[in-house]
Design an enzyme around this catalytic site. Structure first.
Site: not given
Ligand code: GLU
Length: 479
Positions: A250-252
């Site tokens: 994910s973006k994380r």
């Protein structure tokens, strides 16, 4: 078999690696069977869709070499078609207008929660009488359109990746909203599950290949195909891409979009190759290094894993350096020049081309990503030389200083050749009785500000051609 597949990204963000990998599988499958690969932009979410994201998606797919045969089609331009199909379902009695207010639905959800039941619509407006309908309309209520889901149905399909899958109608959450709330005489904005099916029917899609996060949508979509009297396509749900701790990437995790990878200095061939390996294993005698065209001749779903595909930076880096090392010096220089310019280095693209190619040749074996070229080229291209701590320490040794003074005094005006540079080093060693290692180390510290780097004599020659070596040797005396 006539193969027609599609990639259907939503332009609510840049081209995500998961979508790009799904595009790779669709493309490989289409090319394997001489089929058609279609690009459809799912931009019905008007608030979150942006033209710059669409552009990013088109650029990313093109960069990866995933050429499409039809499209791009934009769902935002197809509303008349969706309206017709919605009307068709209403006319057939397979869908209906439902008038619950948000507050009523919220009340239903809270009571289900209080009773520890899964949230689902209780189909309360499925069989309204004309009088009830008129009464709601007289109140000025808006209505959504719901598609009837038979709780008793069992929906099954043979998934290209996951095999036989079965869902119970009762687990689909009750009659499904297929068009958003609108005044009673209008048809609201049609929703994802519905428009996807209408488009896949209209575009004669034979195989729906998409991420496994869509598995839960598939039974609902199969019911819609049936209701619209269309042939149900084959489905293949590809595994998710996971980060190193096994969670969905994910973006994380930092970079997730193709343009991020591009900015990080990955080349398209390596990226496309790597993405093919995210979930697919090539059959023997293929190795793990291949072009998309090679992979297309062997691609099949029986070699696609069911379990998630772990994103492996080491493997991507390994592939990238392999692709970089296969490029010619001319190609590599073309790719490095914009990166060097972006880093603020000043040079003349045309007049210094030959010198830039020599620099590329000197650095190329150390490149894993194109952007490594920024640090590697700094001693050659940056205006001011920076010295790291160990270089400073080296330059403060008196013996080293003497060797530099000697080189300065003997440096010829004429351009330096490899032989001259070698002879000069040899001379210092002999005249000053120093170890060659010490002289070389000091020269490197003075010329590049570091103690490590590519071949020292080659580096010196390049700096000499740019006429900066003498200045650097003199500057080193003052460290
Ligand atoms: N627009 C959907 C997405 O971006 C794809 C839908 C589909 O492939 O059916 O996830």
């Amino acid at each position: 078999m006539t193969v027609r597949v599609r990639i259907a990204p939503s332009p609510t963000g840049n081209l995500h690696i998961g979508t790009a990998r799904t595009a790779v599988f669709n493309w490989l499958f289409a090319r394997r069977y001489g089929g058609t690969f279609i690009l459809r932009i799912e931009d019905t979410d008007l608030e979150r869709s942006r033209p710059e994201f669409t552009q990013n998606i088109l650029d990313g797919l093109s960069w990866l070499g995933l050429n499409w045969d039809e499209g791009p089609f934009f769902q935002s331009q197809r509303s008349e078609l969706y309206r017709q199909y919605l009307q068709l379902l209403l006319d057939k009695g397979l869908a209906y207008r439902a008038y619950e207010t948000p507050a009523e639905l919220e009340e239903l959800r809270s009571s289900q929660k209080a009773n520890h039941q899964a949230p689902r619509y209780d189909n309360r407006h499925r069989s309204l009488t004309p009088e009830q309908r008129s009464a709601y309309e007289a109140e000025g209520r808006q209505c959504v359109i719901r598609f009837i889901i038979d709780d008793l149905r069992e929906i099954t399909w043979n998934d290209g990746v996951r095999g036989q899958i079965a869902w119970k109608g009762q687990d689909l959450g009750g009659d499904m909203v297929i068009a958003r709330a609108a005044p009673a005489n209008e048809i609201g904005l049609p929703l994802y599950n519905f428009v996807v099916v209408v488009d896949d029917i209209a575009m004669n899609i034979s195989h729906v290949i998409r991420g496994e996060d869509h598995i839960g949508n598939t039974p609902k979509q199969i019911l819609l195909y049936e209701a619209l009297g269309a042939i149900v396509p084959q489905f293949a749900h590809t595994p998710l891409i996971l980060n190193s701790s096994g969670a969905k990437l994910s973006k994380r995790d930092g970079v997730t979009s193709i343009s991020d990878f591009q900015l990080m200095g990955y080349v398209s061939g390596a990226m496309a190759n790597y993405m093919s390996l995210l979930g697919w294993s090539p059959p023997e005698p293929m190795t793990e290094q291949f072009s998309l065209a090679d992979a297309a001749t062997h691609f099949s779903f029986d070699r696609v894993n069911r379990s998630g595909a772990k994103f492996d930076w080491d493997k991507l880096n390994w592939l990238n350096s392999h692709y970089l090392h296969k490029l010619s010096i001319t190609q590599l220089t073309d790719l490095l020049i914009p990166i060097w310019e972006e880093a603020g280095y000043e040079f003349h693209r045309v007049n210094e081309r030959q010198w830039l190619e020599q620099l590329t040749a000197l650095l190329s074996s150390s490149l894993v990503r194109l952007t490594d070229g920024v640090d590697l080229a700094r001693p050659f291209l940056a205006k001011e030389l920076e010295y790291n701590e160990s270089a400073v320490a080296q330059l403060r040794q008196p013996q080293g200083i003497n060797s530099l003074k000697y080189v300065i005094s003997q440096l010829p005006d004429a351009p330096l050749t490899l032989e001259m540079a070698q002879a000069l080093i040899q001379q210092v060693v002999q005249v000053q009785g120093l170890k060659k290692g010490l002289v070389m180390k000091t020269m490197r510290a003075a010329l590049t500000g570091e103690l490590q780097g590519p071949d020292l004599l080659e580096s010196w020659l390049l700096l000499n051609q740019r006429k900066v070596d003498l200045k650097r040797l003199e500057q080193a005396l003052m460290i």
